[in-house]
Write a protein that holds these residues in place. Sequence first.
Motif, mmCIF file in Angstrom:
data_model
loop_
_atom_site.group_PDB
_atom_site.id
_atom_site.type_symbol
_atom_site.label_atom_id
_atom_site.label_comp_id
_atom_site.label_asym_id
_atom_site.label_seq_id
_atom_site.Cartn_x
_atom_site.Cartn_y
_atom_site.Cartn_z
ATOM 1 N N ILE A 363 16.139 74.138 26.199
ATOM 2 C CA ILE A 363 15.577 73.106 26.847
ATOM 3 C C ILE A 363 14.743 73.211 28.170
ATOM 4 O O ILE A 363 15.449 73.899 29.186
ATOM 5 N N TYR A 366 15.046 68.414 31.228
ATOM 6 C CA TYR A 366 15.561 67.118 31.370
ATOM 7 C C TYR A 366 15.267 66.087 32.149
ATOM 8 O O TYR A 366 15.139 66.069 33.484
ATOM 9 N N GLU A 404 12.320 68.985 25.248
ATOM 10 C CA GLU A 404 12.849 68.405 26.199
ATOM 11 C C GLU A 404 14.048 67.460 25.825
ATOM 12 O O GLU A 404 13.871 66.752 25.006
ATOM 13 N N ILE A 405 14.842 67.051 26.798
ATOM 14 C CA ILE A 405 15.681 65.905 26.541
ATOM 15 C C ILE A 405 15.383 64.613 27.681
ATOM 16 O O ILE A 405 15.322 65.043 28.966
ATOM 17 N N SER A 407 16.219 60.971 29.035
ATOM 18 C CA SER A 407 17.647 59.954 29.035
ATOM 19 C C SER A 407 16.856 58.658 29.596
ATOM 20 O O SER A 407 16.539 58.440 30.712
ATOM 21 N N ARG A 473 20.227 59.264 25.234
ATOM 22 C CA ARG A 473 19.460 60.548 25.369
ATOM 23 C C ARG A 473 18.808 61.001 23.781
ATOM 24 O O ARG A 473 19.641 60.889 22.964
#
Length: 507
Positions: A363, A366, A404-405, A407, A473
Amino acid sequence: MSPKLEKFVDQLPILAALKPNRREADGDYYEITMEEFFQKLHRDLPPTRLWGYNRQVPGPTLDVIQDEPIKVKWVNNLPSRHFLPVDKSFLMPDLPEVRTVTHLHGGETPPPSDGYPEAWFTRNYAEVGPFFEREVYEYLNQQRATMLWYHDHAMGTTRLNNYAGLAGAYIIRDKYEKSLNLPSGEYEIPLIIQDKSFNRDGSLSYPKQPDNASEDLPNPSVVPAFFGDTILVNGKVWPFLKVEPRKYRFRMLNASNTRGYQLHLDSEQPFYQIGSDGGLLEKPVKLNMITIEPSERMDIILDFSKYEGKDIILRNNLGPNADPENETDEVMKFIVSKPLKEQDKSVIPKRLSTIPSLRANQISAYRNLKLVGSQDEYGRPLLLLNNKRWADPITEKPRLGTTEIWSFINTTAFAHPMHIHLIQFQVLERQPFDLDRYNEDGQIIFTGAPKPPEPNERGWKDTIKATSGHITRVIGKYGPFTGNYVWHCHILEHEDHDMMRPFKVIE
């Protein structure tokens, strides 16, 4: 309020695939023209003024083969004045009133062909936006077989142009899907669902101002949401479809501006969902009710084999407190009256596809992205992403090929269907937090453990419901192109009024 219209008197239009203008060595070439015209949407309505691709609403279906590129020249032949109420109070006032740019929603498309909001153009390209690059768009179709859709994405007028009719289906096919022996041919039917309101003369009704608008509000003024009182499928009001007692595949698209649907059948038979935005799921999901937000697609199979001679209504659950006068609780009718042509040999496979999880990827970033409610200078609701306007500097710059994450932290009182251009992502989880506490002091205090996505959300997605008071997410790999793209709420009234942000994929 629309005139009272009898339901289920018009047959569902079947959206035929468009033939190319010509075949070229590097792909089929299409010219698709946006024009104003009149179309009859219900037996008892006069013809309605619309804007359509190739003079039809919905537009013609583009049916293509995976890895075979096509080119489309989108031609704007629309008038210079809009027939719906244009609010110029929140945009540069010298923008042309009628501007269009077509976005292939869910497409992995290079930036010049993505339909960037500021790549708009006017009739005969007389005026163009700052990001306009080319007249002919290139769609490479190098992605999974699925149903995408194309629609207008012009800066500040997406809600009006789509409501006027500028939307259509785009289907990518591959050999693997064909090998599964799913219902096909005349037994595979796209269903494009929209809500509209009408005046007695058959013209489209769209509010000039919000309810109870003050005298200080611009006129016309953007409204915070739009819910029509009439449901259309494939351009007909409450249509019917005669079917054989066998399995059918329906490619559902919610193309409404604001309205989400909770769909179920009054026969209480199940839906078998086999695919979502980005193609086939790993295995079918049996559902008694389908929730579908604006711009989401649901690929489903219905089996009518036990319902010969029956009428079945596709209903929309409005909840226990619904107004009894609200007729949007019905969508269309299936009439199981056609004789079976031949034995139904199609199947609902136990396994459909393999979806490699992105969780094991490294990742790179974030990102916490807040969905925030505020007010504009006129006191109107203003919904923003990370409290930033469209024109603010770009803050999301994923690198090509990285994972990528994101949220989505929804601090507003209602859900938003969040769409990311260029990629198909996977949903990781939703986690509830104390929204009242957040509104008091800005703290995120979780009130429960993360919840996994629903079984029918475990495929590839490009639009996801970000629930109020939850962090939703998603994980995505950014590519295969670099350049300028967009992420936004797909409630079109929100998108137009600045709930949209640019992002840039960099080397």
